[in-house]
Design a protein around this motif. Structure first.
Motif, PDB file in Angstrom:
ATOM      1  N   UNK A   1       0.814  -1.202   0.000  1.00  0.00           N
ATOM      2  CA  UNK A   1       0.000   0.000   0.000  1.00  0.00           C
ATOM      3  C   UNK A   1       0.858   1.268   0.000  1.00  0.00           C
ATOM      4  N   UNK A   2       0.198   2.345  -0.327  1.00  0.00           N
ATOM      5  CA  UNK A   2       0.868   3.634  -0.327  1.00  0.00           C
ATOM      6  C   UNK A   2       0.563   4.331   0.989  1.00  0.00           C
ATOM      7  N   UNK A   3       1.588   4.624   1.785  1.00  0.00           N
ATOM      8  CA  UNK A   3       1.328   5.275   3.076  1.00  0.00           C
ATOM      9  C   UNK A   3       0.736   6.668   2.857  1.00  0.00           C
ATOM     10  N   UNK A   4      -0.201   7.039   3.712  1.00  0.00           N
ATOM     11  CA  UNK A   4      -0.763   8.378   3.557  1.00  0.00           C
ATOM     12  C   UNK A   4       0.262   9.432   3.965  1.00  0.00           C
TER      13      UNK A   4
ATOM     14  N   UNK B   1       6.276  14.421  -7.731  1.00  0.00           N
ATOM     15  CA  UNK B   1       4.877  14.193  -7.354  1.00  0.00           C
ATOM     16  C   UNK B   1       4.052  13.766  -8.569  1.00  0.00           C
ATOM     17  N   UNK B   2       4.328  14.414  -9.688  1.00  0.00           N
ATOM     18  CA  UNK B   2       3.597  14.055 -10.908  1.00  0.00           C
ATOM     19  C   UNK B   2       3.991  12.663 -11.384  1.00  0.00           C
ATOM     20  N   UNK B   3       5.291  12.377 -11.342  1.00  0.00           N
ATOM     21  CA  UNK B   3       5.767  11.040 -11.723  1.00  0.00           C
ATOM     22  C   UNK B   3       5.084   9.973 -10.872  1.00  0.00           C
ATOM     23  N   UNK B   4       4.907  10.308  -9.615  1.00  0.00           N
ATOM     24  CA  UNK B   4       4.288   9.348  -8.701  1.00  0.00           C
ATOM     25  C   UNK B   4       2.841   9.051  -9.103  1.00  0.00           C
ATOM     26  N   UNK B   5       2.112  10.087  -9.480  1.00  0.00           N
ATOM     27  CA  UNK B   5       0.726   9.864  -9.905  1.00  0.00           C
ATOM     28  C   UNK B   5       0.695   8.997 -11.169  1.00  0.00           C
ATOM     29  N   UNK B   6       1.618   9.260 -12.066  1.00  0.00           N
ATOM     30  CA  UNK B   6       1.654   8.451 -13.298  1.00  0.00           C
ATOM     31  C   UNK B   6       1.943   6.990 -12.966  1.00  0.00           C
ATOM     32  N   UNK B   7       2.861   6.798 -12.021  1.00  0.00           N
ATOM     33  CA  UNK B   7       3.233   5.432 -11.646  1.00  0.00           C
ATOM     34  C   UNK B   7       2.095   4.727 -10.920  1.00  0.00           C
TER      35      UNK B   7
ATOM     36  N   UNK C   1      -8.791  14.016 -10.772  1.00  0.00           N
ATOM     37  CA  UNK C   1      -8.630  15.348 -10.210  1.00  0.00           C
ATOM     38  C   UNK C   1      -7.264  15.499  -9.534  1.00  0.00           C
ATOM     39  N   UNK C   2      -6.844  14.462  -8.819  1.00  0.00           N
ATOM     40  CA  UNK C   2      -5.528  14.510  -8.172  1.00  0.00           C
ATOM     41  C   UNK C   2      -4.410  14.591  -9.209  1.00  0.00           C
TER      42      UNK C   2
ATOM     43  N   UNK D   1      -0.628  11.396 -21.841  1.00  0.00           N
ATOM     44  CA  UNK D   1      -1.131  10.039 -22.107  1.00  0.00           C
ATOM     45  C   UNK D   1      -2.075   9.588 -20.997  1.00  0.00           C
ATOM     46  N   UNK D   2      -1.652   9.769 -19.753  1.00  0.00           N
ATOM     47  CA  UNK D   2      -2.462   9.242 -18.651  1.00  0.00           C
ATOM     48  C   UNK D   2      -3.764  10.018 -18.497  1.00  0.00           C
ATOM     49  N   UNK D   3      -3.700  11.338 -18.667  1.00  0.00           N
ATOM     50  CA  UNK D   3      -4.941  12.119 -18.597  1.00  0.00           C
ATOM     51  C   UNK D   3      -5.907  11.693 -19.695  1.00  0.00           C
ATOM     52  N   UNK D   4      -5.377  11.511 -20.880  1.00  0.00           N
ATOM     53  CA  UNK D   4      -6.240  11.086 -21.991  1.00  0.00           C
ATOM     54  C   UNK D   4      -6.822   9.705 -21.697  1.00  0.00           C
ATOM     55  N   UNK D   5      -5.992   8.814 -21.151  1.00  0.00           N
ATOM     56  CA  UNK D   5      -6.465   7.458 -20.870  1.00  0.00           C
ATOM     57  C   UNK D   5      -7.569   7.445 -19.824  1.00  0.00           C
TER      58      UNK D   5
END
Length: 557
Positions: A34-37, A475-481, A504-505, A540-544
């Motif tokens: 899991x991803x820690x908060x 932070x952006x790379x993390x969202x993509x991952x 949204x995030x 790419x990810x936003x479009x997907x």
RNA sequence: GCGCCUGUAGCUCAGUGGAUUAGAGCACCGGACUUCGGAUCCGGGUGUCGGGGGUUCGAAUCCCUCCAGGCGCGCCA
């Protein structure tokens, strides 16, 4: 996925540890990464040591430490710590994020897809509103939900079919009532003094339909008897219009069904009678008081249900039994997901019981009941009823706030939650809508990519991803991952409402990056090239994700 | 009466065993730009997670109970 990679490391460590301790059977089947908060707790965390503690009776912190000692080396794992009551926290080198971006760029529109559902056939049946009126706010909710769920299941490797079940059989009492309503309006338009039945369909559209009949046929049908047959005759006159309207309404929502399945065809092919006969033969059904009953009471329902009325007409359950046989036996779906409105709630136990009586494993069928949508006007909630006529059609709503906003609004909430739909608020919020926030992030990236095409200083050199170390870049790379795991989870949990939140995030991370990290910079082409790669990946990810939700990803707004 | 869903910040809602700071949007107040689109960004939260009890290393999350709102309980669909 990085989560799988870490889970595999831990699985190996568990096996090594458990064989030391001769507890080979205690291995947890599913190791949750899991991803820690709290980011201070590392990039990923795992609670497997605490799960093991219960089984092998040892201190979870000690187990965690021993697991770490047995952990195979991995290039991206920078360090691993025991924390709190026994968490294993992973701290990764930024390289894993750069690897994730490379993967995203390589996979393009397939990024986020997986083969979890490999070759299983799943059917999603949704909307399926009776052909007695337009789709409206009250029954539209299953549309964007089912459509997006189907997209999600396809993304994780299922072979998916979208189906609309058309209750068009003459035995459907609703059609008789509706046909009778059209007939009454028709007669009224011809000047007859006939009262409108209380249980009839009161909507203005019924009057409009009747007017069309008057325009087309004049008085031709004035003398049709006002009975069931007469009502059905009037339904026949308008049936094609009603079905066309349903097609248009679904198209307006951006939904394209693979199959429109006609209940009448089941009857005409003799499949309904065949199923009744088979259930009687197997003893799952029996005759009593001139009717035929299904022994649903033996399979978890409150009581047995009528399959064939005492007047010989089959009920909708009979049709649904035949329909289920067609889905599970004839067409061979491994899973079937039924998405129903709240009025069908009481119908779930009897349907499950019916499947059980037919010998169909109920784990192959899933029933999702979405909760009520209330339409608010000011403070007054209106109950939505086609019969009463106080409806807001889905097309009125779409004309008002746009398809993208409609889909986003419906998707945002969990189907278990009641949804208050205030049209004034929706209209007012459409300018301040989260969907525009997400779409705007996409257009900004498009704008950069357009600009980059004419930037001669960039040359043909490939961007060096290791230059991406700014906090907003990371932070952006993390969202993509995180995206592929999010898609998998949303699909497995049948929870499309996770997508708007993630979108949204992601958009937020894009906007922050955009604000703080200048991409195109003549004085620093190396950084420009690296950041362009991040822009391309985010694009790419936003479009997907917008694609999964059935929402457009505009290049300009 | 029975069954199901819901109850989390002023409003709309995420979070449904995990970390002594429970999150986001909207609304409200204040701030940021000579360069890629300001539909943006940054800062500002004293919440009985409906009440009570229980389970355990740990509960908004699981169990019991009570309260409130919604929906369903037909030989209608």
């Amino acid at each position: 996925m990085i989560q799988d990679r870490l889970a595999n490391l831990l699985r190996e460590a568990c096996l090594a540890l458990l064989s030391d301790r001769e507890h080979g059977d205690a291995l947890p089947g599913d190791i949750q990464i899991e991803t820690p908060s709290n980011p201070a707790h590392g990039d990923f965390a795992c609670n497997v040591a605490m799960q093991l503690a219960g089984q092998i009776e040892a201190n979870p912190r000690q187990i965690a430490q021993q697991l770490i000692d047995h952990l195979p080396a991995d290039a991206v794992v920078e360090r691993v710590e025991v924390a709190g009551p026994g968490f294993i926290n992973f701290y990764l080198s930024p390289g894993w994020l750069h690897d994730g971006l490379a993967e995203c760029l390589e996979q393009g529109e397939n990024y986020g897809c997986s083969d979890f559902g490999a070759v299983q056939k799943v059917q999603v049946e949704f909307v399926s509103a009776n052909p007695v009126g337009p789709i409206h706010i009250g029954n539209a909710r299953g549309g964007p939900f089912g459509d997006t769920l189907a997209n999600l299941l396809a993304a994780i490797g299922y072979e998916v079919e979208r189906e609309y079940y058309l209750n068009d059989a003459p035995t459907n009492t609703q059609l008789q009532i509706f046909g009778g309503s059209v007939q009454t309006r028709y007669l009224q338009l011809l000047g007859e003094e006939v009262g409108f039945p209380e249980e009839g369909y009161h909507g203005d559209y019924v009057v409009e339909l009747a007017q069309e009949l008057v325009d087309e046929y004049g008085e031709k049908y004035r003398d049709v008897p006002r009975d069931t047959e007469g009502a059905l005759l009037f339904f026949d006159l308008v049936e094609d219009k009603m079905i066309e309207q349903l097609h248009r309404d679904c198209a307006a929502m951006g939904i394209s069904f693979d199959v429109w399945f006609s209940e009448t065809k089941l009857h005409e092919a003799g499949l309904v009678q065949a199923q009744i006969d088979q259930l009687l033969a197997s003893g799952a059904a029996y005759a009593k008081e001139d009717a035929v009953w299904l022994r649903t009471g033996q399979y978890g329902d409150e009581e047995d249900r009528v399959l064939v009325r005492s007047d010989g007409a089959p009920t909708y359950i009979a049709s649904d039994v035949a329909y289920a046989a067609d889905k599970f036996y004839t067409r061979g779906f491994d899973r079937v997901i039924y998405i129903w409105g709240p009025d069908h709630f009481g119908y779930v136990p009897r349907m499950k019981a019916a499947l059980a009586a037919m010998g169909i494993g109920i784990e192959r069928a899933e029933f999702i009941i979405y909760q009520t949508v209330r339409f608010l006007e000011g403070d007054e909630p209106l109950s939505l009823s086609k019969r009463r006529g106080d409806i807001v059609t889905i097309r009125e709503l779409i004309e008002d706030i746009g398809r993208d906003a409609v889909r986003f609004f419906f998707l945002m909430r969990s189907v278990d939650a009641h949804l208050d739909f205030d049209l004034d608020l929706a209209r007012q919020q459409s300018a301040e809508n989260p969907v525009y926030y997400v779409q705007y992030a996409h257009t900004r990236l498009c704008s950069i990519l357009r600009e980059a095409e004419s930037a001669d200083y960039l040359g043909k050199v490939d961007g060096d991803l290791s230059l991406l170390i700014h906090p907003d870049e990371l932070a952006l790379l993390r969202k993509l991952a995180d995206y592929p795991a999010e898609v998998l989870r949303a699909a497995q949990e049948l929870a499309p409402h996770r997508l708007p939140h993630f979108a949204r995030e992601l958009a937020q991370a894009v906007h922050q990056f955009y604000t703080n990290c200048r991409v195109l910079d003549r004085d620093n082409p190396a950084m420009s090239r690296a950041r362009l790669k991040l822009v391309a990946g985010s694009h790419i990810v936003l479009a997907n994700i917008l694609g999964l939700m059935g929402i457009t990803a505009p290049e300009k707004m």
